[in-house]
Write an enzyme that holds these catalytic residues in place. Sequence first.
Site, mmCIF file in Angstrom:
data_model
loop_
_atom_site.group_PDB
_atom_site.id
_atom_site.type_symbol
_atom_site.label_atom_id
_atom_site.label_comp_id
_atom_site.label_asym_id
_atom_site.label_seq_id
_atom_site.Cartn_x
_atom_site.Cartn_y
_atom_site.Cartn_z
ATOM 1 N N ASP C 127 0.970 -1.082 -0.019
ATOM 2 C CA ASP C 127 -0.084 -0.027 0.117
ATOM 3 C C ASP C 127 0.870 1.204 -0.017
ATOM 4 O O ASP C 127 0.372 2.311 -0.114
ATOM 5 C CB ASP C 127 -0.930 0.264 1.222
ATOM 6 C CG ASP C 127 -1.857 -0.938 1.283
ATOM 7 O OD1 ASP C 127 -2.276 -1.466 0.020
ATOM 8 O OD2 ASP C 127 -2.569 -1.192 2.241
ATOM 9 N N MET C 169 -6.629 -1.942 -3.777
ATOM 10 C CA MET C 169 -6.398 -2.181 -2.391
ATOM 11 C C MET C 169 -5.993 -0.714 -1.796
ATOM 12 O O MET C 169 -5.862 0.268 -2.308
ATOM 13 C CB MET C 169 -5.110 -2.842 -2.494
ATOM 14 C CG MET C 169 -5.286 -4.511 -2.519
ATOM 15 S SD MET C 169 -4.007 -5.510 -2.147
ATOM 16 C CE MET C 169 -2.858 -4.725 -3.226
ATOM 17 N N GLY C 170 -5.954 -0.691 -0.427
ATOM 18 C CA GLY C 170 -5.860 0.593 0.184
ATOM 19 C C GLY C 170 -6.789 0.876 1.237
ATOM 20 O O GLY C 170 -7.727 1.463 1.139
ATOM 21 N N ARG C 171 -6.552 0.156 2.439
ATOM 22 C CA ARG C 171 -7.476 0.308 3.554
ATOM 23 C C ARG C 171 -7.199 1.695 4.270
ATOM 24 O O ARG C 171 -8.271 2.278 4.597
ATOM 25 C CB ARG C 171 -7.134 -0.946 4.570
ATOM 26 C CG ARG C 171 -8.288 -1.552 5.069
ATOM 27 C CD ARG C 171 -8.024 -3.113 5.191
ATOM 28 N NE ARG C 171 -8.435 -4.118 4.354
ATOM 29 C CZ ARG C 171 -9.460 -4.745 4.408
ATOM 30 N NH1 ARG C 171 -10.319 -4.747 5.715
ATOM 31 N NH2 ARG C 171 -9.912 -5.342 3.505
ATOM 32 N N ARG C 265 -21.395 -1.287 -13.098
ATOM 33 C CA ARG C 265 -21.122 -2.332 -12.406
ATOM 34 C C ARG C 265 -19.761 -2.293 -11.588
ATOM 35 O O ARG C 265 -18.869 -1.385 -11.863
ATOM 36 C CB ARG C 265 -20.532 -3.431 -13.590
ATOM 37 C CG ARG C 265 -21.548 -3.748 -14.550
ATOM 38 C CD ARG C 265 -22.339 -4.929 -14.071
ATOM 39 N NE ARG C 265 -23.492 -5.595 -15.107
ATOM 40 C CZ ARG C 265 -24.471 -5.039 -15.248
ATOM 41 N NH1 ARG C 265 -24.872 -4.096 -14.767
ATOM 42 N NH2 ARG C 265 -25.193 -5.594 -16.279
ATOM 43 N N GLN C 273 -3.904 -8.239 -7.390
ATOM 44 C CA GLN C 273 -2.812 -7.008 -7.073
ATOM 45 C C GLN C 273 -1.596 -7.407 -6.271
ATOM 46 O O GLN C 273 -0.559 -6.701 -6.372
ATOM 47 C CB GLN C 273 -3.550 -5.954 -6.410
ATOM 48 C CG GLN C 273 -4.681 -5.279 -7.034
ATOM 49 C CD GLN C 273 -5.507 -4.608 -6.216
ATOM 50 O OE1 GLN C 273 -5.372 -3.498 -6.140
ATOM 51 N NE2 GLN C 273 -6.615 -5.274 -5.682
#
Lengths: 341, 341, 341, 341
Positions: C127, C169-171, C265, C273
């Site tokens: 990340d 991704m990337g919380r 969508r 990833q």
Amino acid sequence: MRVGVLTGGGDCPGLNAVIRAVTLKGIQEHGWEVVGFRNGWRGPLTGDSRPLTADDVEPILTRGGTILGSSRTNPYQEDGGPGRIKAVLAEQGVDALVAIGGEDTLGVANKLTDEGVNVVGVPKTIDNDLGATDYTFGFDTAVHIATEAIDRLHTTAESHHRALVVEVMGRHAGWIALHSGLAGGASVILVPETPFSVEQVVQWVERRFEREYAPIIVVAEGALPEGGAEVLQSGEKDAFGHVRLGGVGTWLADEIATRTGKESRAVVLGHTQRGGTPTAYDRVLATRFGLHAVDAVAAGDFGTMVALRGTDIVRVKLAEATAELKTVPPERYAEAQVFFG
Amino acid sequence: MRVGVLTGGGDCPGLNAVIRAVTLKGIQEHGWEVVGFRNGWRGPLTGDSRPLTADDVEPILTRGGTILGSSRTNPYQEDGGPGRIKAVLAEQGVDALVAIGGEDTLGVANKLTDEGVNVVGVPKTIDNDLGATDYTFGFDTAVHIATEAIDRLHTTAESHHRALVVEVMGRHAGWIALHSGLAGGASVILVPETPFSVEQVVQWVERRFEREYAPIIVVAEGALPEGGAEVLQSGEKDAFGHVRLGGVGTWLADEIATRTGKESRAVVLGHTQRGGTPTAYDRVLATRFGLHAVDAVAAGDFGTMVALRGTDIVRVKLAEATAELKTVPPERYAEAQVFFG
Amino acid sequence: MRVGVLTGGGDCPGLNAVIRAVTLKGIQEHGWEVVGFRNGWRGPLTGDSRPLTADDVEPILTRGGTILGSSRTNPYQEDGGPGRIKAVLAEQGVDALVAIGGEDTLGVANKLTDEGVNVVGVPKTIDNDLGATDYTFGFDTAVHIATEAIDRLHTTAESHHRALVVEVMGRHAGWIALHSGLAGGASVILVPETPFSVEQVVQWVERRFEREYAPIIVVAEGALPEGGAEVLQSGEKDAFGHVRLGGVGTWLADEIATRTGKESRAVVLGHTQRGGTPTAYDRVLATRFGLHAVDAVAAGDFGTMVALRGTDIVRVKLAEATAELKTVPPERYAEAQVFFG
Amino acid sequence: MRVGVLTGGGDCPGLNAVIRAVTLKGIQEHGWEVVGFRNGWRGPLTGDSRPLTADDVEPILTRGGTILGSSRTNPYQEDGGPGRIKAVLAEQGVDALVAIGGEDTLGVANKLTDEGVNVVGVPKTIDNDLGATDYTFGFDTAVHIATEAIDRLHTTAESHHRALVVEVMGRHAGWIALHSGLAGGASVILVPETPFSVEQVVQWVERRFEREYAPIIVVAEGALPEGGAEVLQSGEKDAFGHVRLGGVGTWLADEIATRTGKESRAVVLGHTQRGGTPTAYDRVLATRFGLHAVDAVAAGDFGTMVALRGTDIVRVKLAEATAELKTVPPERYAEAQVFFG
């Protein structure tokens, strides 16, 4: 002579290569005017068209999707549809149509032929489930993309001692699952043609873990467990009223986690399988389909569809072409099972 | 039962996929011991072999080249070669051989069959020039790599208003040039089957420049100008005694520059076309060849070769398999010419 | 001297490149013995290790994941964990450790340093959210994969006049969304650092449709709507008790469909990833990190971590390295907004 | 306000991303009119320009090359060049110029600044040899392509027990060789900054063969043997008057073959390194350069160039920017040598 082109149904890498080949060969070899109808059968229904020149199509060979747009419009479900199409074609002076599409689009093409419209079909199905042709363009690209994803997933699964379930396209036929599963070295491949036993899948998964590899399970979106457990399909609305992402794949990942006690995750490739530049294989096939569709139009051989047989492009009757779905035969599925577990 | 595998001739993406399929199916379905002979026919000639286990072959599906190594050793040019091979096989208890290779390797396989050795052949030629099969693995990968290169070259050629000549593999058959040229949108494709007129090529190039595109000329390394100008081949030694890189491609780039006054450059793809991970298409084809070779061995159907016909894998006699070179037929080359210029 | 290596936390392309660089430089330049501990801190906790030779690591540069396996085991949550680690290191004669991991792994490394263990850290977060280094390996590969997917999605979205929401991704940090959104030409990019207004997103989407392009919305998995609507996160269990695939991405696709009346969508890239071969950029960065970690060990500069500053690899204190999360600063997010809509 | 853009020198993946960013931000944030000058400095010299709209630049982000064309025209070598440029800019009402190019293009930009033309520079060099910036776009793409090629070559080299020499770009600086060699796991890397000893190379090659790997030697086109043997450069005319393909790479392959008795081949990547779609890294960098060039123009900060420092885009004086070539420093080359042999 003026020839129209249209693309119907779901998009598929290679559509633009067909449009380009039809246009360039039509213009350069026959001196035709070529027009593109927009958004499938909606184009000739409403008169929505544009001329196609060599410069328009020169740069589109490598581009995914279709520059003409697509739709699922069926003129036989529209009031006076077929008649309106004939009127539009007459009005725009279009003598013949090249219709690129799947079962639905070609079914319409077939009916219109019976009503005297000059149509030549070009088969398009990313799922490779049309009976009359060995392969259709778009399929190789979808398999290529799915295989690249599976290649990537092996290392992450193994680093974390985790099972990964990959849901690929294929509602009625398991070709993408079969080919990408073989190419990607899957531990299990599940196809719509053969209901699967969850216990059997779990055994294969456990054997794989014992051998110290991480299992990769490739499952076609249309595959179902024996006995038909209630599996929500990807795209259906769930209890929250939200469109669900991932059907059998997410369901199966949960089952595996519960039954094996190992971590298990699902990956749903979805729309990434449809888009982007076609593989070289698909560009060649799509281009050859386009060239041979022009030959069929030039020969006045309407009501036909171009098809691949071995390395030859042949013509088949549209009526036969859409007669039956080409599913994975049992012996092809059996062939792959030596790699399971 | 003990079954040997070997790979001969030039390497080709997919060889390892065949080795893996033969080994896994041999072990799991038939309980065979499988051994790999190293470096083509040199392996059984000298007894250089290693056992192949499931763990040895599990990870090699995606790997280019051949874990067994290769060579061009011909046992019929070695003193007592065939006899030594029979002795080694007897000594090591090897009952049958799967020989993966091209014309030369399979020619040896055919002769050894006549002397009583149990051999099944698997065809391998990156050039796709074996007559008995629709396609061979490795070809799709080579076309894919060449097409990617051509895709890249379009933009640099156009930014600099420059002609680019791309020399691809194909000494006797122009399949790679034909398919990558079609897939890459080449302005001209030149194949060994049809001597080319430099004047004609220059006309196409000039027409392309007039249309404000930059010409990309794809030329098979074996293509030759009409009248047979003295074109040094890539790999031959030049006047300095140095191995030359680029034959007809560099020659033609010079000719185009001289005759048109435009900048013109050659790119020789060379060994990059051979290496690396096979495409999904080639992995599936190679895997299926391997599986069916095991069936042939299990059936005792020796002296045969597996081959692709449409979507089926069939068996053909080795004797027929290597009988003639499959070159690009005139109608396939003519099909492509609508895109020239 | 004997040096141990371990990899902890989520896997990341480039881990093997670090392991290889540490091993080869350790052996060839310093004559060390190098051992790999398996599965993160679980390795030194349980004594699970293997020697690493040049031949072990030679072929792993291009391979995703980690040949040592990984885990989230935290020795400080295990009974007597740190003491057991010190005992194992003493027992196996390991003088120093190279610990490759993210915040958690390096936090442990830092604490162990205080207890006298000789540790050098190598930062790893796909990340890119570690404050002490300009970039971490794995990030470029993740951005590359996400960008390829976005490239593919443009054409399918446009052919069907459809909005596509891509969840990446990337919380806690939106770096992957920001970079892949910029690289992929996204119409909207949403990051965890800035709560988004659904109305504003809908306006951008509608403007995009008016301009006759199909909107692509790239959203980090940790992004949230203003006011904090109840958005189920990907990986959480839904009302059926099933692990859900796709959180904010599928939620937003529904909202867009409802509010615009256009098809919309979601695509969730998920584990694709993480896996597979690292990009050239990540291989170079990971290799250089490994080489410089060896220098730190050789210099006895323990309790430090290698980090990238501009084009240099420097050393920073482990204590500082994990002090704060590196999020996308407002000016970087603002920079991208000129492309929205 | 009216702002012009031009691209000069050799093409480079990412040029179009800069053009797009300048145009979109100029229009949407500042309401400028943006015009593109064709073919480098030839455009403003002859008045050859076109307006650039949002629709013109929307689809070019992913495209290699430059939609504006390029040239090496130097207005200071043309009669009254600078005066003509000023006249054209006045005539077309162009208030400021964004000049994208390398040393030559930016050198002209610097001189024109002194004569009162409002210029902002954007650095472009695929070789990464401009001193004032950490990286330039195009470099990452070139390294990526070279690395993919090296990955492919490993397996073919090993299957045939053959040395392969890969000649990559880099006339004066070895950055592409260094990075692709590190990323590709090369056995030897040779750069222009350090003359190489052929004996030393041969020793490394032989050690590699002894360890049973096949050596891959990556050599920058500008690398030279110690003592300066007469090595014909790629692109020079040979004794036949033909432009030669491959310089030091083909020479070295011959030397290795002669001295080791092993098969050795050269591969020259040539123009494939320049073309095609930029990597995600290069698209982000090029886009950010474009956005910050607009800021510089808006701030009236002319005579400057945008540059990358760490993760920031800064402005430097054009005069300093082109002052010195950034070559591979000895410590970076030394760092890589642990992998040789």
